[in-house]
Write a protein that holds these residues in place. Structure first.
Motif, PDB file in Angstrom:
ATOM      1  N   HIS A   1      -1.396   1.883  10.216  1.00 48.68           N
ATOM      2  CA  HIS A   1      -1.854   2.901   9.021  1.00 48.68           C
ATOM      3  C   HIS A   1      -1.897   4.697   8.901  1.00 48.68           C
ATOM      4  CE1 HIS A   1      -3.808  -0.942   8.193  1.00 48.68           C
ATOM      5  NE2 HIS A   1      -3.637  -0.724   6.956  1.00 48.68           N
TER       6      HIS A   1
ATOM      7  N   GLY B   1      -3.801   5.578   4.350  1.00 49.17           N
ATOM      8  CA  GLY B   1      -5.001   4.785   4.110  1.00 49.17           C
ATOM      9  C   GLY B   1      -6.150   5.896   3.706  1.00 49.17           C
TER      10      GLY B   1
ATOM     11  N   ALA C   1       1.015   3.947  -2.868  1.00 45.52           N
ATOM     12  CA  ALA C   1       0.758   5.257  -3.482  1.00 45.52           C
ATOM     13  C   ALA C   1       1.931   6.181  -3.818  1.00 45.52           C
ATOM     14  CB  ALA C   1       0.500   5.302  -1.707  1.00 45.52           C
TER      15      ALA C   1
ATOM     16  N   ALA D   1     -10.886   4.343  -2.369  1.00 47.22           N
ATOM     17  CA  ALA D   1      -9.559   5.318  -1.896  1.00 47.22           C
ATOM     18  C   ALA D   1     -10.852   5.558  -0.830  1.00 47.22           C
ATOM     19  CB  ALA D   1      -9.232   5.971  -2.355  1.00 47.22           C
TER      20      ALA D   1
ATOM     21  N   ALA E   1       0.849  -1.161  -0.234  1.00 44.85           N
ATOM     22  CA  ALA E   1      -0.030  -0.357   0.057  1.00 44.85           C
ATOM     23  C   ALA E   1       1.124   1.369  -0.180  1.00 44.85           C
ATOM     24  CB  ALA E   1      -1.026  -0.057   1.394  1.00 44.85           C
TER      25      ALA E   1
ATOM     26  N   ARG F   1      -6.565   0.437   0.129  1.00 44.24           N
ATOM     27  CA  ARG F   1      -5.490   0.718   0.012  1.00 44.24           C
ATOM     28  C   ARG F   1      -5.247   0.076  -1.379  1.00 44.24           C
ATOM     29  NH1 ARG F   1      -1.638   2.682   4.314  1.00 44.24           N
ATOM     30  NH2 ARG F   1      -1.194   3.607   2.803  1.00 44.24           N
ATOM     31  N   GLN F   2      -4.446   0.677  -2.520  1.00 43.08           N
ATOM     32  CA  GLN F   2      -3.988  -0.006  -4.155  1.00 43.08           C
ATOM     33  C   GLN F   2      -2.934  -1.298  -3.138  1.00 43.08           C
ATOM     34  OE1 GLN F   2      -3.301   1.964  -7.092  1.00 43.08           O
ATOM     35  NE2 GLN F   2      -4.119   0.375  -8.672  1.00 43.08           N
TER      36      GLN F   2
ATOM     37  N   ARG G   1      -7.645  -4.314   0.597  1.00 42.43           N
ATOM     38  CA  ARG G   1      -6.493  -4.079  -0.464  1.00 42.43           C
ATOM     39  C   ARG G   1      -7.512  -3.734  -1.858  1.00 42.43           C
ATOM     40  NH1 ARG G   1      -8.469  -7.245  -3.765  1.00 42.43           N
ATOM     41  NH2 ARG G   1      -7.369  -8.489  -4.692  1.00 42.43           N
TER      42      ARG G   1
END
Lengths: 454, 454
Positions: free
Chosen positions: A412, A363, A20, B34, A16, B39-40, B124
């Motif tokens: 996070h 996040g 980002a 988001a 993550a 989260r990616q 995710r």
């Protein structure tokens, strides 16, 4: 438990935080490309091997990842052939497709394939992964992204000017101080010409390219070793050791190359680009650097490279003008100019200089602690209100111990935590805790929106 | 000229307009994910074949694209073995890696491999291409993107609620009216239980899933054919033909499944999700649909699917809860729930309903016509001012015929063209032409910025 699963060597998972950061890099480049009217395209990960083979030299062919044909891949290959043929020969019988090795060849293929639909000049950018069966080592991966922009179908030097503006804008947005180095292949050809060694241009540029690494003496030795006369090497000295402002350098070079038409052409091209850039108030230095040769023999006009000033690392962006992108696919005479940002190195520079914006850290902006079903149902509504205001919000899904929920918020790096119990619900408020300062206040959702917004 | 180059069948090039539209889709989904704190992550295109094989059934194994080992891929495979072994056996000797077939298995592999770094619940999302050696046909490609979001490590139904909110928000942003269908695998198990055919649950769900396509009679025939007793099929009738509001359906089902613990559990799960969603004012209808079974036997709790209301097309989004994502990699007991947006189908729906926003139509917002070097140099500065105001601007690089430049503007659907000649330069103005209305006005750059901005 069974052995942990793993991924192929030279490949990476991006978690993550890395994602980002990578998105911040790609989005910044994307936005700037778009500001200049470049438009994105994508090509398939797999290309026909006939498109890829022979385009990257013999070594490159070996580094292509080839995809086994589906089903009975053996086709007509007998056991006899199987024992007799080389691996490379067999591979070309068993495989018709390969993974993209760079973005340039697929782009050339794209331009030729779609030439009837395209309006020239064609300004495209492309941000996609490429794959190379290289030996993995620090900083070299088997899967990595390239971020290329090219203009094809226009000879105008305004394209070079725009690409330098793009470079300047991208690194200004990143906050990375850079030096943009510019040179021109025609100047190098001119140099070869005036010392009477036009056939030695490749050797000369390769040797000049090493000046930084091995010093002048060794460069001279190498020039002699490749067959230059001592007189020719002597003539090269002022040129290799050129210094001063860009104008001073151009003046010296104009005299030195007075006898070379192509050399003078190169100088005028660089002079035009530098002059046009003066009006656009670049925030980074741009410098004529004759030792800049770039490996590829592919460039024919201006070439450029970007160096970070505050970090020791190789070139982080490069590019140049080429004359014949699509000739390999039977469409000759299409000139173009392009740049490529080195995303992995830029990532490392931003990390070393600690330049990532705060948004890439966390996040959600706020976590609602879950005190039970009634409270959580109420928090769902508050979270919806925040999201409608564009604020990323989470409600912790389980009503577990406070400590566990807070540790989730910390892990996070969520900057705000909301505590909404019976009292808050009855008062129409929420207790907002700032996770950095520890400060806590009882406020309405509207007040919270104002505080939490960036 | 040589034959046009091409791309492998089942793959696609995406040109500028398609990419702008695809980016609009992906960015919308990304933004909403988001907003909910997802989260990616990204995983490599290539996975070890040991990770992929056996996860998609026998048919799936055949559809994996396998990558030939580099160099001497033959290894120890003799000519004798070559003739004796099957293609599949040989492939597993010649290849160690394969291309990602979906995002679920790599995600499961990721969770197990990185479990020590991950904080549960782990939310995710992942938007990446996948590859399948399927027979290409209309709407089915060998390379296509998946857009998945999952929460693992939490049993809370609030996760289901959030995913439904996400679905509602995404389609509201797109302007696509949808019906969200929800069901629960436990309800289906309960049904199987009360008719005394617990081992027939797969057959029953498969048959029920066909209700829309083949009608009640044929479904009943099929149920009898798989071995249900006429009494059991009789008992199923009110359930298959259930109608009314969600509340009415739940009431009927509560009675019908009174004897099944698991069935009642499923009903309560659905009731909880529907009740919680009432408070969040969904803009789309959500409907309990007992015929919704979804192919995969993989789901264990709530399942959902999204249908577009104004276009005839299959499901455009789907998902559900599963109990044992990571068991295949030796980490049992990790429950999760996820959704997947069908980007290609959403693309088709947006195209058919003509719902793309204006930004996806054009490249730059303004094109400066090039009247020659002096004018172009001036235009470069004006373009810089526009870009600093966030407006995408192009200066046509060559001073060619006006007609050619205007045709470029038209082809790229550029909404404004600037004409800056000697007069405009001396007056400190520019002639701004609105390409839609044909209207032209002489204004300052500051005025132009106000007009051109969205």
């Amino acid at each position: 438990m069974a052995q942990k699963p793993s991924i192929p060597k030279g490949t990476r998972d991006f978690g993550a935080v890395e994602m980002a950061r990578r998105n911040y890099i790609f989005n910044t480049i994307r936005e700037v490309y778009a500001l200049y009217g470049f438009r994105q395209i994508e090509t398939p990960a797999m290309e026909n091997l006939s498109t890829l083979m022979g385009k990257y030299g013999e070594e490159g062919d070996k580094l292509l990842f080839k995809i086994l044909n589906s089903g009975n891949f053996r086709g007509e290959v007998s056991a006899e052939e199987y024992s007799e043929k080389s691996s490379a020969q067999l591979a070309s019988r068993f495989c018709e497709k390969g993974l993209r090795y760079d973005l340039t060849v697929p782009f050339a293929r794209y331009v030729v394939q779609h030439r009837d639909e395209l309006q020239m000049p064609f300004k495209r950018y492309q941000i996609q992964p490429v794959w190379r069966a290289d030996r993995p080592q620090k900083g070299r991966y088997r899967e990595f992204y390239q971020c290329d922009a090219d203009v094809v179908g226009s000879d105008s030097l305004l394209n070079e000017v725009e690409l330098m503006q793009i470079v300047d804008e991208v690194f200004s947005r990143f906050g990375i101080r850079v030096c943009i180095k510019i040179n021109n292949r025609k100047i190098l050809s001119g140099i070869a010409e005036i010392i009477g060694a036009a056939d030695k241009i490749v050797d000369i540029t390769v040797a000049i390219d090493k000046l930084d690494k091995i010093g002048l003496d060794k460069v001279n030795e190498e020039l002699l070793a490749v067959g230059l006369s001592p007189e020719a090497v002597e003539k090269l000295q002022p040129i290799i050791s050129l210094s001063g402002s860009n104008e001073e350098k151009l003046d010296v070079m104009r005299k030195a190359l007075a006898a070379s038409e192509v050399g003078l052409k190169g100088i005028e091209e660089v002079a035009f680009v530098l002059e046009a850039l003066k009006a656009s108030e670049l925030r980074n230095e741009i410098e004529l650097d004759l030792t800049l040769a770039r490996g590829l023999n592919y460039y024919t006009g201006c070439i450029f490279e970007v160096k970070a000033l505050d970090v020791q690392i190789g070139s982080i962006t490069g590019g140049g003008r080429y004359d014949n992108l699509t000739g390999i696919f039977g469409l000759p005479g299409l000139s173009g100019v392009g740049i490529s940002f080195g995303a992995d190195r830029i990532y490392d520079v931003l990390t070393q200089l600690d330049l990532y914006p705060a948004e890439t850290q966390s996040g959600a902006r706020i976590l609602f602690i879950n005190f039970g079903p009634t409270e959580a149902a109420h928090c769902l509504r508050l979270a919806t209100a925040l999201r409608r205001a564009g604020i990323s919000a989470e409600v912790y899904p389980d009503s577990v111990k406070m400590k566990k929920q807070m540790s989730y918020a910390n892990a996070h790096k969520v900057p705000f935590v909301a505590l909404v119990g019976e009292t808050e619900i009855s008062e129409g408020k929420l207790s907002l805790k700032n996770m950095e300062t520890g400060e806590q206040q009882s406020i309405t959702i509207e007040e919270a929106i104002q505080i939490i917004k960036y």
